[in-house]
Design an enzyme around this catalytic site. Sequence first.
Site, short mmCIF file in Angstrom:
data_model
loop_
_atom_site.label_atom_id
_atom_site.label_comp_id
_atom_site.label_asym_id
_atom_site.label_seq_id
_atom_site.Cartn_x
_atom_site.Cartn_y
_atom_site.Cartn_z
N GLY A 210 0.84 -1.26 0.10
CA GLY A 210 0.01 -0.10 -0.05
C GLY A 210 0.86 1.26 -0.04
CB ALA A 211 2.17 3.40 1.54
CG HIS B 187 0.97 2.77 8.68
ND1 HIS B 187 0.52 1.70 9.57
CD2 HIS B 187 2.11 2.16 8.35
CE1 HIS B 187 1.32 0.45 9.47
NE2 HIS B 187 2.41 1.07 8.62
CD GLU B 188 3.45 3.70 5.01
OE1 GLU B 188 4.62 3.70 5.50
OE2 GLU B 188 2.46 2.90 5.00
CD GLU C 205 5.11 -2.27 9.28
OE1 GLU C 205 4.23 -1.53 9.23
OE2 GLU C 205 6.02 -2.12 8.36
#
EC number: 3.4.11.-
Length: 958
Positions: free
Chosen positions: A349-350, A385-386, A408
């Site tokens: 996703g990223a 998140h990133e 994570e």
Amino acid sequence: MGKGFFISKAVGIAAIIVGAGALATIIALSVVYSQEKAKNNDNVLPTDGGTTSKPPVTTTAPSNEPWDKYRLPKSLVPDHYNVTLWPRLKQNLTTGLFIFTGQSTVEFVCAEETDLILIHSNKLNYTKRENNHLASLTSLGGVKAPSIKSSWLQQVTQYLVLQLDGKLMKDHRYHLHTDFTGELADDLGGFYRSEYMEDGVKKVVATTQMQPTDARKAFPCFDEPAMKAIFHITLIHDLGTVALSNGEEKESSNVNIEGHDVQKTVFQPTEKMSTYLLAFIVSDFSFINNTIDGVLIRIFARTPAIAAGQGDYALNKTGPILKFFEKYYNSSYPLPKSDQIALPDFNAGAMENWGLITYRETALLYDETFSSNSNKQRIATIIAHELAHMWFGNLVTLRWWNDLWLNEGFASYVEYLGAHEAEPEWNVKDLIVLSDVHRVFAVDALASSHPLSSKEEDIQKPAQISELFDAISYSKGASVLRMLSDFLTEKVFTMGLRTYLAEFAFGNAGYTDLWSHLQMAVDATGTDIPETVSNIMNTWVLQMGFPVVTVNTSTGIISQKHFLLDPDSEVTTPSIYKCVDGLSYFPPLRTINLCILFTIDEMKVSGSDWVLANINVVGYYRVNYDQGNWERLLGVLSTNHVAIPVINRAQLVDDAFNLARAKIISTVLALRTTKYLNKEREYMPWESAVGNLDFFYLMFDRSEVYGPMQDYLRNQVTPLFTHYKSLTDNWKNVPVGHMDQYNQVNAISLACRTGLRECQNLTNQWFNQWMETKLNPIHPNLRSTVYCNAIAAGGAKEWEFAWSQFKNASIAIEADKLRYALACTKQPWLLNRYLEYTLDPNMIRKQDATSTIVYIANNVIGQSLAWDFVRARWSYIFTQYGGGSFSFSNLVNGVTERFSTEYELQQLKQFKEDNAEVGFGSGTLAVDQSIERTIANIKWIAENKQNVLDWFKAEEKP
């Protein structure tokens, strides 16, 4: 109506009632340890592209030599690299390949005397240097370096091996220089290419995805997370293209190399960092930018996407989220820039590359004409998140991949906090219960689950590392950290987090280091907890699974046991149960698998009083009650459901259905939790119900239960459908609330799925209007479900129209909606054609191939077709789409989740046996989980089919 007795605090049911002394007993879970070992699935070297000599490659069986071990020895420690890469964005006419060439010099310190250099290398071909070796070695500080005696590539363990004729001296520095060539392949790993069409012209992007073990595909490096170094990156690229890397651009000039006029961009050296966080990209993308407190924020994407304003939302939200995390961590953003780029081809996703975050287009670009509110939420949460990783993961990095869950899991928890900062009206923090807690319960309830933290020695091979990128690491990690934060209080949690980041900045740490800092915060604040943070949390981290806590409101006794979806499944490595006094231990024998925790007189209720535990589902456990309390809770749902908090209404449904699957309560009792839904208007309970009823569809949509089930659910959802029809003025408007917009989708989706004629007419009318006028009247929120239902109801005409719209879609989010809906057709020949398209990157992008197959398998018509397709082509799919692909577990689970017959079980076992040599990569554990799930499904249907059929029929009687 009786009063409700709410038991709140999540980590322990009795935390508020009996104090901290009882808390530790719940935290000591009755769970077990089970460890799976992944098979090795390593790739072969490509051809050399016609530019360099191909070195020798070993093919002998592994021995006990250092180069046959997957972990690097401790003898060499990198300090910094100078890497120059030149990606060719045009195909080599001789070889037909896209290639890149490179030079690398790594300066390392010798920590222990050695006559051997091992450095990771995969799919790179080297230009031979002096004495016909693959590298050259020089010494710094006046000491002569030993000569290279022999050099070769060790394929299986992915090393460039250099044997020396003398020893490197301890504490001395050396330079290792290499010249190499690699293929700029379309395999989505390492240094790879992404292609897209713009104005009828094919364009190529050179980009990267290093995590977890693919930096070695771009240049030779010490490719382990603890081997941090500083990187000096230079990119040679075509005139008119833009080069990006982790560091700021230092200088750029036009030069002529080998007769080619090119651009040379030199970047500022990075901070000390891990190889898996490196990124370098060459494209002709455009960008938008702003600056917040001295930090340059840029959003890069295809030029038409930037021109259409699709990067604006990400740019507007990045700043506030970044500032939130600076405050949360009490630490300034450690870099001068934050670049984010949307790529047409990206497997994950990223990816949190430090200073240059890469995304799928659907995870970064927003267009209000095409994007739904769920697309918008995904962008906000993924950005959060990133950005959370910029500190937690990048500034402080795990020592080895067995602690991936901390990295994570933490980002998966705080992404909700960051997204809440960006969109406070959404109440997005509540959705972690549906998206993570309930999601991972389904996996962690299997005997083939695994603990959060693995033993370091059990995680060695690249395929084993990739296998860790699963729901356990992300969602269970998020769930237990959320529980810990609630238990300690957010104040204490963040205090420990801040000192942890400060101590290990630019270094590496493990989860036990975080426990130590949280304990320091506990001690500093005088927080009263019954045991140390380490003792409390290691129970959740080192053992798989979770408990079901049973509250008996007639006796006041609270007990727990390990929750297994199939209570008859074999648990091979049992753990120890810890009981109420903290001293009594006994093994979980089959006849003695219940641990009595304590008795609470206040838990005894009578009459219409009721008890509700685990408020807001902060605790990572399921809750069961005695039959009397279940009846009282059902009564409250039927008469005054709002007396129970929204999240806990979702919890009651989810717990009940899963407790029934585990034979703890009856399936009929679980079904009764859905009877009140004709009065429910909130999203979370409905989403919980729909998710659990999906299991009933999987089990019964090929049986006689299907018809009565459809009739019942249609009656239940019709009031919700009517509610949204009224609320939106006959579908003209969009509901105001974020959750209401989600629930409108549920209303239409389930109403059409259950055959409500008004709904089906509505979706067909909208789709036909689009086909006739070429103007799409369907709101982006509703497109996925409307497209799906219209294509399911139609034939080849509708499918072909949708396919043409998909192929011509310039917006990735719209293409994704159509790609999903194309799998909804009931025409087998169209589904078979669609399956074939997944193997052609010109039809379906490689990044989307496995998810498209799963979409088709979700269709009852397509399930057997997809299964036959995957079995027949497994070797090709596995080779082409990467043994390390994170999506392989999703593929295996997706094509087998409907399995519920002995015949299907035998097919699945045969599939495992037939492909043992090929392997399953990151899907290895998923194969065993699918077998376990199929066995449980077979037994569940045998035990429940008749009762379920009788119940649905009885509910339809006047």
